[in-house]
Motif scaffolding. Structure first.
Motif, short mmCIF file in Angstrom:
data_model
loop_
_atom_site.label_atom_id
_atom_site.label_comp_id
_atom_site.label_asym_id
_atom_site.label_seq_id
_atom_site.Cartn_x
_atom_site.Cartn_y
_atom_site.Cartn_z
N GLN A 159 6.74 -1.23 -2.62
CA GLN A 159 5.70 -2.27 -2.69
C GLN A 159 4.42 -1.71 -3.31
OE1 GLN A 159 5.12 -4.71 0.77
NE2 GLN A 159 2.95 -4.95 0.39
N HIS A 160 4.13 -0.47 -2.95
CA HIS A 160 2.94 0.19 -3.48
C HIS A 160 3.08 0.43 -4.99
CE1 HIS A 160 -0.31 3.40 -2.40
NE2 HIS A 160 -0.64 2.70 -3.44
N GLU B 233 -6.47 -6.64 -15.15
CA GLU B 233 -7.50 -5.91 -15.92
C GLU B 233 -7.09 -5.75 -17.38
OE1 GLU B 233 -9.59 -2.78 -13.10
OE2 GLU B 233 -7.46 -2.99 -12.65
N LYS C 37 -8.62 3.37 -16.99
CA LYS C 37 -8.28 2.90 -15.64
C LYS C 37 -6.89 2.26 -15.61
CE LYS C 37 -9.99 0.05 -11.81
NZ LYS C 37 -8.77 -0.59 -11.38
N LYS D 92 8.07 -6.91 -2.49
CA LYS D 92 6.76 -7.52 -2.72
C LYS D 92 5.84 -6.59 -3.52
CE LYS D 92 6.62 -10.25 1.48
NZ LYS D 92 7.53 -9.80 2.53
N TYR D 93 4.72 -7.13 -3.91
CA TYR D 93 3.59 -6.33 -4.40
C TYR D 93 2.35 -6.93 -3.76
CZ TYR D 93 3.12 -10.23 -7.66
OH TYR D 93 3.00 -11.49 -8.20
N TYR E 78 5.51 11.26 -0.61
CA TYR E 78 4.53 10.15 -0.65
C TYR E 78 3.12 10.71 -0.42
CZ TYR E 78 2.86 5.30 0.36
OH TYR E 78 2.22 4.08 0.35
N GLU F 186 -8.51 6.81 -7.84
CA GLU F 186 -9.06 5.54 -7.32
C GLU F 186 -10.56 5.67 -7.08
OE1 GLU F 186 -7.25 3.23 -7.72
OE2 GLU F 186 -5.33 3.22 -6.66
N MET G 47 -6.07 -7.67 1.67
CA MET G 47 -5.19 -6.58 1.20
C MET G 47 -4.70 -5.71 2.34
SD MET G 47 -7.22 -5.13 -2.10
CE MET G 47 -6.16 -3.71 -2.37
N GLY H 142 -3.53 -6.50 5.03
CA GLY H 142 -2.37 -7.06 5.71
C GLY H 142 -2.76 -7.97 6.86
N LYS I 296 1.91 5.26 8.72
CA LYS I 296 0.54 4.72 8.76
C LYS I 296 -0.23 5.50 9.83
CE LYS I 296 0.13 0.01 8.59
NZ LYS I 296 0.56 -1.42 8.60
N ASN J 264 -3.95 -2.05 10.56
CA ASN J 264 -4.53 -2.89 9.49
C ASN J 264 -5.97 -3.28 9.82
OD1 ASN J 264 -1.91 -2.75 8.59
ND2 ASN J 264 -1.44 -4.92 8.81
N VAL K 222 1.64 -14.29 -0.31
CA VAL K 222 2.77 -13.38 -0.16
C VAL K 222 4.09 -14.13 -0.35
CG1 VAL K 222 3.98 -11.87 1.49
CG2 VAL K 222 1.50 -11.77 1.32
N1 FAQ Z 1 0.24 -8.19 0.08
O1 FAQ Z 1 3.79 -5.37 9.15
P1 FAQ Z 1 2.77 -5.40 8.06
C1 FAQ Z 1 -3.42 -0.78 -5.52
C2 FAQ Z 1 3.52 -7.85 4.02
S1 FAQ Z 1 -3.74 -1.16 -3.91
C3 FAQ Z 1 1.58 -8.45 0.10
O2 FAQ Z 1 1.36 -5.16 8.44
P2 FAQ Z 1 2.93 -2.90 6.60
C4 FAQ Z 1 -4.49 -0.08 -6.33
C5 FAQ Z 1 4.26 -6.57 4.41
O3 FAQ Z 1 4.87 -5.96 3.28
C6 FAQ Z 1 -2.50 -2.29 -3.33
N2 FAQ Z 1 2.33 -8.30 1.22
O4 FAQ Z 1 3.26 -4.45 6.88
C7 FAQ Z 1 -4.84 -0.80 -7.57
C8 FAQ Z 1 5.26 -7.11 5.39
O5 FAQ Z 1 6.30 -7.80 4.71
P3 FAQ Z 1 7.82 -7.26 4.65
C9 FAQ Z 1 -1.20 -1.66 -2.91
C10 FAQ Z 1 1.70 -7.84 2.33
O6 FAQ Z 1 3.76 -2.46 5.47
C11 FAQ Z 1 -6.11 -1.29 -7.77
C12 FAQ Z 1 4.48 -8.19 6.11
O7 FAQ Z 1 3.45 -8.60 5.21
N3 FAQ Z 1 -1.38 -0.76 -1.84
O8 FAQ Z 1 -2.36 -1.09 -5.91
C13 FAQ Z 1 0.33 -7.54 2.35
O9 FAQ Z 1 3.01 -2.11 7.87
C14 FAQ Z 1 -6.49 -1.98 -8.93
C15 FAQ Z 1 3.92 -7.75 7.45
O10 FAQ Z 1 2.84 -6.81 7.29
C16 FAQ Z 1 -0.39 -0.46 -0.99
O11 FAQ Z 1 0.71 -0.98 -1.08
C17 FAQ Z 1 -0.40 -7.74 1.17
N4 FAQ Z 1 -1.73 -7.49 1.09
O12 FAQ Z 1 1.39 -2.91 6.17
C18 FAQ Z 1 -3.91 -0.97 -8.59
C19 FAQ Z 1 -0.71 0.57 0.06
N5 FAQ Z 1 0.01 -7.11 3.57
O13 FAQ Z 1 7.75 -6.00 3.78
C20 FAQ Z 1 -4.25 -1.67 -9.76
C21 FAQ Z 1 0.48 0.99 0.86
C22 FAQ Z 1 1.15 -7.14 4.32
O14 FAQ Z 1 8.25 -6.98 6.03
C23 FAQ Z 1 -5.54 -2.18 -9.93
N6 FAQ Z 1 0.91 -0.05 1.75
N7 FAQ Z 1 2.15 -7.59 3.56
O15 FAQ Z 1 8.59 -8.35 3.98
C24 FAQ Z 1 0.42 -0.22 3.01
O16 FAQ Z 1 -0.48 0.49 3.44
C25 FAQ Z 1 1.04 -1.26 3.89
O17 FAQ Z 1 2.28 -1.62 3.33
C26 FAQ Z 1 0.17 -2.54 4.10
C27 FAQ Z 1 0.97 -3.53 4.97
C28 FAQ Z 1 -1.11 -2.17 4.82
C29 FAQ Z 1 -0.15 -3.22 2.78
#
Ligand code: FAQ
Length: 308
Positions: A34-35, A46, A65, A100-101, A141, A152, A191, A193, A211, A215, A265
């Motif tokens: 997803q990340h 962008e 960037k 997802k993303y 990771y 970042e 973002m 979550g 983690k 959140n 989402v």
């Molecule tokens: N969007 O149980 P939790 C970047 C989903 S930054 C979409 O709390 P978790 C930089 C979640 O997958 C962005 N879906 O889940 C950049 C789960 O669904 P599932 C990327 C979301 O994993 C900047 C369900 O909801 N960063 O890219 C979101 O413990 C500028 C339940 O949620 C990362 O991915 C959401 N916002 O915590 C790039 C960081 N929130 O999979 C370009 C790493 C939740 O069961 C330009 N990821 N969901 O179907 C994480 O830290 C965690 O995965 C969280 C979610 C905190 C995002």
């Protein structure tokens, strides 16, 4: 012999060669994929402004960037591959809607000021979320996150500097900066979550040291970091309920409309179809490059064999 539980209890790193529970592996694949997907889809909002940057300097910065985000995607796909999945499988899952993303990349970039708001708020939120991931229990990771976080941090500063320039420019520029912040503030808070009591994975992911914080804890940290920065920028965060809570030593903030997060989402955000459509198209357009690279690699391997 050191077991998985021993490694976690000792706060040591789990490496690809180590035995690990299937559920730990699956959680990591889910989160890292997803990340990674977020990084490459995140190039689109962008990238959309590269040809319209207002100066050569701004264009060079934005180009760097966007290229960094592609690099982050590569490190993260490589980290996911150490868990036994292939990049093709991961991309198929993204394109088929199985993985997802981040919700944030389903919002449109309407003006140049959005480049500042994304850098300041979106990359700012990403840093708060990702610095603890440098201590994630899974080695590949955690190591990928170290370099990503350094980059970042440059992204966040360039966004801040862009908004600073606009905010202190003409009246129209200031209004454009304020409008961008008005539109990106609440999605940036989403973002992190769902709230802790609705987060399905947090408890287990924290027990495994994937983690490090919940959140809501990270969301609060982001608000506390960002409010004083908005004051320096001379911009207003669009929340009438923001107020300093001296007892908690934190900023109170208004209620987040999480139904919006769940809708985005689920695929119903303003740009979901456009973002995924552009990604699939880019993948199809790049088929000949992948074929050529594979043919070249096969030829080199054969040459090596012929010599040996
Ligand atoms: N969007 O149980 P939790 C970047 C989903 S930054 C979409 O709390 P978790 C930089 C979640 O997958 C962005 N879906 O889940 C950049 C789960 O669904 P599932 C990327 C979301 O994993 C900047 C369900 O909801 N960063 O890219 C979101 O413990 C500028 C339940 O949620 C990362 O991915 C959401 N916002 O915590 C790039 C960081 N929130 O999979 C370009 C790493 C939740 O069961 C330009 N990821 N969901 O179907 C994480 O830290 C965690 O995965 C969280 C979610 C905190 C995002």
């Amino acid at each position: 012999m050191t077991t998985f539980d021993d490694l976690i209890a000792a706060q040591e790193r789990v490496e690809p060669r180590d035995d690990m529970p299937d559920a730990y592996r699956a959680t990591l694949v889910r989160q890292i994929a997803q990340h990674a997907h977020s990084e490459i889809i995140g190039m689109q909002p962008e990238g959309n402004w590269l040809t319209r940057a207002p100066s050569l300097r701004r264009k060079a910065i934005l180009l760097a960037k966007v290229q960094d985000e592609a690099g982050h995607g590569l490190y993260l796909y490589a980290a996911a591959e150490t868990l036994g999945v292939s990049r093709d499988e991961l991309l198929d899952a993204l394109h088929g809607g199985k993985q997802k993303y981040s919700s944030i990349f389903n919002y449109p970039t309407l003006t140049w000021a959005d480049m500042g708001a994304i850098g300041w708020l979106v990359d700012g939120a990403a840093i708060v979320n990702q610095v603890p991931l440098c201590r994630c229990s899974y080695g590949p990771y955690a190591r990928a996150m170290v370099r990503i976080c350094k980059e970042e941090s440059f992204h966040q500063r360039q966004g801040f500097e862009l908004l600073q320039t606009l905010s202190h420019g003409t009246e129209a520029q200031h209004a454009m900066a304020q409008d961008a912040v008005d539109r990106w503030w609440w999605p940036a808070l989403m973002m992190f979550g769902p709230p802790d009591d609705a987060s399905t994975h947090s408890t287990q992911s924290m027990a495994w040291g994937i983690k490090r914080f919940s959140n809501d804890a990270l969301r609060q940290r982001f608000v506390d970091m960002t409010v004083p920065q908005a004051q320096v920028l001379g911009l207003t965060l669009p929340d009438p309920d923001l107020s300093w809570d001296a007892e908690r030593g934190s900023w109170d903030f208004g209620e987040i409309d999480f139904t919006e997060l769940y809708e985005v989402v689920k695929g119903n955000g303003p740009c979901n179809a456009q973002r995924l459509g552009a990604r699939v198209q880019a993948h199809e357009d790049g088929a000949w490059v992948r074929e050529a690279a594979a043919a070249y690699a096969a030829k080199q391997t054969q040459k090596g064999r012929d010599v040996a």
